[in-house]
Write an enzyme that holds these catalytic residues in place. Structure first.
Site: not given
Ligand code: PLP
Length: 398
Positions: A72, A187, A245, A209, A159, A333, A207
């Protein structure tokens, strides 16, 4: 009460769905380079193109509008840095003197830090304020839009606090001003309805994951005929738009994850909304002096963010961790100090409450028993952390 492992950090990342894992194990056979012209290469390529079609139909887009990326963050960087593409001779985001960027104070660092970089090289960047629920200030937005605006980037759902923006309206306003519109939907995809025909955005990032797919794979949607400049130069992959790739395994895993979430999203969201309500009501009933962050209704069904007055988020997190409960705090931090969450601060909360914020993000595997366990363990932890707060308020990074 017997100790259990309760993972409530699904906004950070999600575990692989077992069927995704199985699909990826099977895909190990497709080892050939998907750009190779021989049969094994074509097999890998066909599998990737099937995923592209699957994603396009899920989002109501066309396959040519889908570009696979590494994450992402890369998708977000690609779009924002188009404002600064050097020596670009094409009709581009950076063209026609439209050099300004508009974004918001609550974006993910992959947008905010990129905006900061653009500002450092001379682009004017407008950072929009949000209201106490995290909704974009429409008046400030309309005031910032002008004939100098090249791009607007506003996240779909936050997020940290889960607040969902009215992306369709925000995109319409950008278009009325002649600007292009991007949304970071990392998200949102797999959690909310994302219909690109209806939304009308020009660019969208997500993204793999966040919806039970693998890490290290993302998508950038670029609407047909919209300007595009390559971010990673090299080979001709992705029709010359993103070199490298292709990650066959991860792309297949992400495709499987989307296929599954398409079927399961309604049921999962209903269940998570009930569990989130149970957690929220339990916290409100058992713990005094708290503040709920985020919008009460326009919010991700899985996300509950709470500030506990007089208790530092990091301490709460560590005590919860000792009990087997994994959550997140917005604080980061950095440089030897504990920075309060920029998102919570942007909603107008003071630094102390921002320091005491905890994000509970639920997911597919969360159960009633998990929530009951948290509701049993959390109140004494807050009491303990609050009683120690004089010791813990000495500053510094712990
Ligand atoms: N944008 C938002 C709102 C996210 O919560 C995150 C990841 O936590 C990202 C972008 C970044 O995605 P990636 O971890 O795939 O780089």
């Amino acid at each position: 009460m017997e100790k259990r492992s309760v993972y409530l950090d699904y906004n950070a990342t999600t575990p692989l769905h077992p069927d995704v894992k199985a699909a990826m194990v099977e895909a190990f056979e497709l080892f050939a380079n998907p750009s190779s012209l021989h049969d094994p290469g074509r097999k890998a390529r066909n599998a990737i193109e099937m995923v592209r079609q699957e994603i396009a139909s899920f989002l109501k887009a066309s396959p040519e509008e889908i570009i696979f990326t590494g994450c992402g963050s890369e998708s977000n960087n690609t779009v924002l840095k188009m404002l600064a593409c050097p020596g670009c001779s094409k009709e581009c985001v950076c063209s026609k003197g439209r050099q300004e960027l508009i974004t918001t104070a609550i974006e993910h660092p992959s947008v905010l830090h990129t905006a900061r970089y653009l500002s450092s090289i001379g682009h004017r960047v407008h950072i929009l304020p949000v209201d106490s629920y995290g909704k974009v200030d429409l008046k400030a937005y309309q005031a910032a839009l002008s004939e100098r605006t090249g791009l607007v980037s506003i996240m779909f759902a936050n997020n940290e606090i889960g607040t969902i923006q009215d992306i369709k309206l925000l995109a319409q306003l950008a278009h009325q001003a002649g600007a292009l519109f991007h949304t970071d939907a990392v998200q949102a995809v797999g959690r909310l309805k994302v219909d690109l025909e209806e939304l009308g955005v020009d660019y969208l990032s997500f993204s793999g994951h966040k919806f039970y797919g693998p890490k290290g794979v993302g998508v950038l949607y670029v609407r047909k005929n919209r300007p595009f400049c390559t971010f990673i130069h090299g080979g001709h992959q992705e029709s010359g738009r993103r070199a490298g790739t292709m990650n066959t395994l991860a792309i297949i895993g992400m495709g499987k994850a989307l296929q599954l979430i398409k079927e399961e999203m309604g049921e999962i969201n209903q269940r998570l909304a009930n569990l989130k309500a149970k957690l929220k009501e339990g916290i409100l009933a058992k713990i005094p002096d708290i503040h709920l962050n985020g919008h009460p209704t326009d919010s991700l069904p899985n996300t509950l963010n709470v500030s506990f007055n007089g208790a530092e988020g990091e301490s709460i997190l560590l005590y919860l961790d000792l009990e087997g409960i994994a959550v997140s705090t917005g604080s980061a931090c950095s440089s030897g100090t504990l920075e309060p969450s920029h998102v919570i601060l942007a909603t107008g909360l003071g630094a102390e409450l921002a320091h005491g914020s905890i994000r509970f993000s639920l997911g597919r595997e969360t159960t009633e028993e998990d929530i009951e366990y948290v509701l049993a363990k959390l109140p004494p932890i807050i009491e303990k952390v609050r009683s120690m707060s004089t010791v813990y308020s000495s500053g510094g990074c712990r």
